[in-house]
Enzyme design. Structure first.
Site, PDB file in Angstrom:
ATOM      1  N   LYS A 140       8.393  -3.960  16.449  1.00  0.00           N
ATOM      2  CA  LYS A 140       8.849  -2.730  15.808  1.00  0.00           C
ATOM      3  C   LYS A 140       9.854  -1.997  16.708  1.00  0.00           C
ATOM      4  O   LYS A 140      10.848  -1.438  16.228  1.00  0.00           O
ATOM      5  CB  LYS A 140       7.657  -1.836  15.479  1.00  0.00           C
ATOM      6  CG  LYS A 140       6.854  -2.279  14.267  1.00  0.00           C
ATOM      7  CD  LYS A 140       7.672  -2.102  12.995  1.00  0.00           C
ATOM      8  CE  LYS A 140       6.847  -2.254  11.750  1.00  0.00           C
ATOM      9  NZ  LYS A 140       7.627  -2.020  10.508  1.00  0.00           N
ATOM     10  N   SER A 163       6.249   2.246  13.676  1.00  0.00           N
ATOM     11  CA  SER A 163       4.823   2.377  13.978  1.00  0.00           C
ATOM     12  C   SER A 163       4.648   3.190  15.242  1.00  0.00           C
ATOM     13  O   SER A 163       5.464   3.099  16.173  1.00  0.00           O
ATOM     14  CB  SER A 163       4.192   0.990  14.164  1.00  0.00           C
ATOM     15  OG  SER A 163       2.875   1.103  14.691  1.00  0.00           O
ATOM     16  N   ALA A 212       8.971  -3.286   4.168  1.00  0.00           N
ATOM     17  CA  ALA A 212       8.536  -4.674   4.280  1.00  0.00           C
ATOM     18  C   ALA A 212       8.446  -5.088   5.744  1.00  0.00           C
ATOM     19  O   ALA A 212       9.322  -4.771   6.551  1.00  0.00           O
ATOM     20  CB  ALA A 212       9.505  -5.594   3.536  1.00  0.00           C
ATOM     21  N   ALA A 213       7.386  -5.795   6.084  1.00  0.00           N
ATOM     22  CA  ALA A 213       7.178  -6.187   7.478  1.00  0.00           C
ATOM     23  C   ALA A 213       6.061  -7.223   7.554  1.00  0.00           C
ATOM     24  O   ALA A 213       5.268  -7.381   6.629  1.00  0.00           O
ATOM     25  CB  ALA A 213       6.796  -4.976   8.329  1.00  0.00           C
ATOM     26  N   ARG A 214       6.036  -7.915   8.676  1.00  0.00           N
ATOM     27  CA  ARG A 214       4.840  -8.683   9.037  1.00  0.00           C
ATOM     28  C   ARG A 214       3.910  -7.689   9.722  1.00  0.00           C
ATOM     29  O   ARG A 214       4.226  -7.163  10.779  1.00  0.00           O
ATOM     30  CB  ARG A 214       5.180  -9.843   9.975  1.00  0.00           C
ATOM     31  CG  ARG A 214       3.984 -10.742  10.274  1.00  0.00           C
ATOM     32  CD  ARG A 214       4.397 -11.946  11.125  1.00  0.00           C
ATOM     33  NE  ARG A 214       3.341 -12.940  11.180  1.00  0.00           N
ATOM     34  CZ  ARG A 214       2.391 -12.984  12.116  1.00  0.00           C
ATOM     35  NH1 ARG A 214       2.380 -12.087  13.084  1.00  0.00           N
ATOM     36  NH2 ARG A 214       1.463 -13.916  12.090  1.00  0.00           N
ATOM     37  N   TYR A 237       3.104  -6.847  17.789  1.00  0.00           N
ATOM     38  CA  TYR A 237       3.536  -6.068  16.633  1.00  0.00           C
ATOM     39  C   TYR A 237       4.334  -4.848  17.077  1.00  0.00           C
ATOM     40  O   TYR A 237       5.441  -4.591  16.591  1.00  0.00           O
ATOM     41  CB  TYR A 237       2.327  -5.642  15.808  1.00  0.00           C
ATOM     42  CG  TYR A 237       2.659  -4.690  14.684  1.00  0.00           C
ATOM     43  CD1 TYR A 237       3.315  -5.129  13.541  1.00  0.00           C
ATOM     44  CD2 TYR A 237       2.305  -3.344  14.758  1.00  0.00           C
ATOM     45  CE1 TYR A 237       3.622  -4.252  12.504  1.00  0.00           C
ATOM     46  CE2 TYR A 237       2.606  -2.460  13.737  1.00  0.00           C
ATOM     47  CZ  TYR A 237       3.261  -2.922  12.611  1.00  0.00           C
ATOM     48  OH  TYR A 237       3.567  -2.051  11.600  1.00  0.00           O
ATOM     49  N   GLY A 248     -24.737   3.111   3.585  1.00  0.00           N
ATOM     50  CA  GLY A 248     -25.729   3.828   4.384  1.00  0.00           C
ATOM     51  C   GLY A 248     -26.060   3.168   5.699  1.00  0.00           C
ATOM     52  O   GLY A 248     -27.154   3.372   6.244  1.00  0.00           O
ATOM     53  N   PHE A 259       0.827  -1.210   0.000  1.00  0.00           N
ATOM     54  CA  PHE A 259       0.000   0.000   0.000  1.00  0.00           C
ATOM     55  C   PHE A 259       0.861   1.260   0.000  1.00  0.00           C
ATOM     56  O   PHE A 259       0.671   2.166  -0.826  1.00  0.00           O
ATOM     57  CB  PHE A 259      -0.915  -0.052   1.223  1.00  0.00           C
ATOM     58  CG  PHE A 259      -1.721   1.180   1.493  1.00  0.00           C
ATOM     59  CD1 PHE A 259      -2.512   1.744   0.507  1.00  0.00           C
ATOM     60  CD2 PHE A 259      -1.690   1.780   2.744  1.00  0.00           C
ATOM     61  CE1 PHE A 259      -3.267   2.886   0.755  1.00  0.00           C
ATOM     62  CE2 PHE A 259      -2.444   2.911   3.003  1.00  0.00           C
ATOM     63  CZ  PHE A 259      -3.224   3.463   2.015  1.00  0.00           C
ATOM     64  N   VAL A 260       1.834   1.331   0.888  1.00  0.00           N
ATOM     65  CA  VAL A 260       2.724   2.495   0.947  1.00  0.00           C
ATOM     66  C   VAL A 260       3.811   2.389  -0.117  1.00  0.00           C
ATOM     67  O   VAL A 260       4.143   3.368  -0.791  1.00  0.00           O
ATOM     68  CB  VAL A 260       3.359   2.631   2.344  1.00  0.00           C
ATOM     69  CG1 VAL A 260       4.359   3.783   2.371  1.00  0.00           C
ATOM     70  CG2 VAL A 260       2.282   2.844   3.402  1.00  0.00           C
TER      71      VAL A 260
END
Length: 315
Positions: free
Chosen positions: A144, A114, A69-71, A140, A189, A11-12
């Site tokens: 990090k 993060s 790159a990461a889990r 996580y 909605g 994504f990034v």
């Protein structure tokens, strides 16, 4: 000289590759399995990120690295030992890359960490800062933080400069997970019982704002050796975020009032306290250090970031 981007098809990573290539940089995109990329971006297959990955080919002629790159954090981790799984990729894999990068003469290593290194929540009047004592609460975030520590040791023993960036939730075109679920609810909605959640504040960061900061950290001399927190510079309540996102989608948010105490009680009964905290608690980030040291300001407002996310989202 070349800039190596790991996790380049994420994504990034995909957005960063496009941005740096547009800026005229020579970009090498590292990914588990090489894919066809837009013109001007060199792709290299490195296999899975671990303590055994061979980066020698990917590092040839590389001046800078952006390690994405990461889990990644997942809501329902099925691993028997989540911390061990995170450490294998995020700590051992990252340190292994950094050691090879330092030996290869890489000048600067930009690490996307993060905000979970700081913690999970803040008092309304005490945002996280870059100088806070780390207090990760989940596997996580712990992985990090341990990766940051390993990188500092490697940088201190070499000539390689280290830059650490700690973002909160990143949203933008192609966003997935919880933010995509929110957009889906709004587009359909669905009525949401969150009209009363107006007193909390959450910091987010638009994808383009994060990419802009990463690009700045690659070039700015003062970035070396620093930890930077990043956000849009506008903190919003949950109700405000939903209303802004609804407007971006062209589907006004349908919110109804349920007292926060009732929501909290329901979260306890259903074993969803973490969900309640994310929806009703605060997580604020002070980006003053980032702004002052780098003379950097988020180019996109929250409204513009949400507009771009809505344009790039499909149910």
């Amino acid at each position: 000289m070349t800039t190596l981007i790991t996790g380049a098809n994420g994504f990034v990573g995909s957005a960063l590759c496009t941005r740096l290539c547009r800026e005229g940089l020579a970009v090498r995109a590292a990914m588990r399995c090489a894919q066809r990329l837009p013109g001007g971006i060199e792709a290299v297959s490195t296999g899975a990120l671990s303590g055994d990955t061979d980066w020698s080919a990917a590092l040839k002629g590389v001046e800078h690295i952006v390690h994405l790159a990461a889990r990644v954090h997942v809501m329902k981790d099925a691993s028997a030992d989540p911390l061990a799984a995170f450490r294998q990729v995020n700590v051992e894999g990252t340190a292994h890359l950094a050691r090879q990068a330092a030996a290869a003469g890489v000048k600067r290593f930009v690490y996307l960490s993060s905000i979970k290194v700081n913690g999970e929540s803040t008092p309304l009047d005490q945002p996280f800062t870059a100088t806070d004592t780390p207090a990760p609460e989940d596997p996580y975030g712990q992985s990090k933080y341990e990766a940051e520590q390993a990188l500092r040791h490697i940088a201190a023993a070499s000539n390689m400069e280290l830059v650490i960036i700690r973002p909160p939730l990143v949203y933008g075109p192609g966003v997935k997970a919880n933010f995509a679920s929110m957009l889906r609810w709004l587009s359909r909605g669905m009525a949401l019982p969150l009209a009363a959640i107006t007193d909390n504040r959450r910091s987010l960061v638009a994808l383009d704002n994060l990419i802009d900061l990463i690009s700045t950290c690659l070039r700015h001399r003062a970035a070396a050796g620093q930890v930077f927190l990043v956000s849009d510079g506008e903190d919003v309540s949950t109700a405000e975020l939903l209303r802004k996102a609804g407007r971006a989608l062209g589907r006004p948010a349908r919110l109804f009032y349920v007292p926060p105490s009732v929501l909290h009680g329901a979260s306890v009964l259903l074993g969803k306290r973490s969900v309640y905290q994310r929806l009703c608690g605060s997580l604020r980030i002070d980006i003053g250090h980032t702004q002052q040291l780098l003379n950097w300001h988020p180019p996109l407002s929250v409204d513009e970031g949400l507009r771009r996310a809505a344009q790039g989202w499909s149910a």
